[in-house]
Design a protein around this motif. Structure first.
Motif, PDB file in Angstrom:
ATOM      1  N   GLU A  46       0.840  -1.188   0.127  1.00  0.00           N
ATOM      2  CA  GLU A  46       0.178   0.098   0.112  1.00  0.00           C
ATOM      3  C   GLU A  46       1.016   1.217  -0.010  1.00  0.00           C
ATOM      4  OE1 GLU A  46      -3.829   1.481  -0.137  1.00  0.00           O
ATOM      5  OE2 GLU A  46      -3.411  -0.711   0.153  1.00  0.00           O
ATOM      6  N   PHE A  47       0.610   2.151  -0.860  1.00  0.00           N
ATOM      7  CA  PHE A  47       1.445   3.298  -1.061  1.00  0.00           C
ATOM      8  C   PHE A  47       0.443   4.552  -1.089  1.00  0.00           C
ATOM      9  CE2 PHE A  47       0.959   2.125  -5.281  1.00  0.00           C
ATOM     10  CZ  PHE A  47       0.762   3.285  -5.740  1.00  0.00           C
ATOM     11  N   ARG A  48       0.816   5.537  -0.719  1.00  0.00           N
ATOM     12  CA  ARG A  48       0.498   6.911  -0.825  1.00  0.00           C
ATOM     13  C   ARG A  48       1.070   8.056  -1.318  1.00  0.00           C
ATOM     14  NH1 ARG A  48      -2.187   9.896   4.939  1.00  0.00           N
ATOM     15  NH2 ARG A  48      -3.535  11.495   3.683  1.00  0.00           N
ATOM     16  N   LEU A  49       0.393   8.544  -2.234  1.00  0.00           N
ATOM     17  CA  LEU A  49       1.036   9.589  -3.038  1.00  0.00           C
ATOM     18  C   LEU A  49       1.198  10.745  -2.371  1.00  0.00           C
ATOM     19  CD1 LEU A  49      -0.278   8.993  -6.697  1.00  0.00           C
ATOM     20  CD2 LEU A  49       1.668   8.454  -5.684  1.00  0.00           C
ATOM     21  N   HIS A  50       2.283  11.733  -2.519  1.00  0.00           N
ATOM     22  CA  HIS A  50       2.321  12.886  -1.886  1.00  0.00           C
ATOM     23  C   HIS A  50       1.268  13.983  -2.454  1.00  0.00           C
ATOM     24  CE1 HIS A  50       4.440  15.849   0.362  1.00  0.00           C
ATOM     25  NE2 HIS A  50       4.658  16.651  -0.652  1.00  0.00           N
ATOM     26  N   ALA A  56      -4.798  18.138  -0.122  1.00  0.00           N
ATOM     27  CA  ALA A  56      -5.600  18.494   1.119  1.00  0.00           C
ATOM     28  C   ALA A  56      -5.108  19.808   1.693  1.00  0.00           C
ATOM     29  CB  ALA A  56      -5.473  17.403   2.173  1.00  0.00           C
ATOM     30  N   LYS A  57      -3.779  20.128   1.573  1.00  0.00           N
ATOM     31  CA  LYS A  57      -2.978  21.104   2.227  1.00  0.00           C
ATOM     32  C   LYS A  57      -3.482  22.427   1.408  1.00  0.00           C
ATOM     33  CE  LYS A  57       1.096  19.429   4.675  1.00  0.00           C
ATOM     34  NZ  LYS A  57       2.448  19.341   4.642  1.00  0.00           N
ATOM     35  N   ARG A  58      -3.452  22.124   0.286  1.00  0.00           N
ATOM     36  CA  ARG A  58      -3.909  23.453  -0.785  1.00  0.00           C
ATOM     37  C   ARG A  58      -5.326  23.730  -0.658  1.00  0.00           C
ATOM     38  NH1 ARG A  58      -1.202  27.013  -3.715  1.00  0.00           N
ATOM     39  NH2 ARG A  58      -2.814  28.099  -5.040  1.00  0.00           N
ATOM     40  N   ALA A  59      -6.168  22.612  -0.363  1.00  0.00           N
ATOM     41  CA  ALA A  59      -7.725  22.959  -0.291  1.00  0.00           C
ATOM     42  C   ALA A  59      -7.736  23.937   0.997  1.00  0.00           C
ATOM     43  CB  ALA A  59      -8.317  21.578  -0.154  1.00  0.00           C
ATOM     44  N   MET A  60      -7.135  23.550   2.122  1.00  0.00           N
ATOM     45  CA  MET A  60      -7.154  24.125   3.387  1.00  0.00           C
ATOM     46  C   MET A  60      -6.793  25.577   3.184  1.00  0.00           C
ATOM     47  SD  MET A  60      -5.922  21.463   6.401  1.00  0.00           S
ATOM     48  CE  MET A  60      -6.147  22.525   7.409  1.00  0.00           C
TER      49      MET A  60
END
Length: 154
Positions: A46-50, A56-60
């Protein structure tokens, strides 16, 4: 162009030498173990892309910027409304002060006779705006000689 051919040739030689080494090692040991040649089914980790974190940070960040702009707009509207109310009050006060009032009628039964002034009359003089060069000044600058500037008119 030759470098590209040499690089590809080196890659081919390395690949063929590695396969030859693996073939020779299986040939010397006899029959290869069927378990070692076949690979077990592997499950991908399982991997999670940056990019998800960045999204999410950009939306905030976008939300905080939008909130800030909204609050600034509300503050600007309040200031404009307050300024408008102040201006309206000033206009009301000015209109109250500028109410036309009746002026006294002049007295026509006593005519106006101007009195002669006690000051002496001025003597008209002709202006002379010529500038005379003073021979005493060594710098050669012109100066305004007031003795010759005003001559009485004859």
């Amino acid at each position: 162009m030759e470098k590209a051919h040499t690089k590809s040739a080196l890659k081919f030689v390395k690949a063929s030498s590695q396969s030859a080494v693996s073939w020779s090692s299986t040939a010397t040991t006899g029959m290869a173990n069927p378990k070692s040649t076949s690979k077990d089914n592997t499950k991908p980790q399982e991997f999670r892309l940056h990019t998800q974190q960045r999204a999410a940070k950009r939306a905030m960040f976008n939300y905080s910027v939008a909130t800030k702009l909204y609050l600034e707009e509300i503050q600007k509207k309040r200031i404009d409304k307050l300024q408008k109310m102040i201006d309206e009050e000033e206009i009301k006060l000015l209109r109250k002060e500028m109410v036309p009032r009746a002026q006294l009628m002049p007295y026509f039964d006593r005519p106006f006779f101007p009195q002669r002034s006690n000051r002496p009359l001025t003597i008209p003089r002709e202006p002379s705006f010529l500038k005379y060069c003073s021979p005493s000044s060594g710098n050669g600058l012109y100066h305004f000689d007031q003795a010759h500037a005003w001559k009485p008119i004859k």
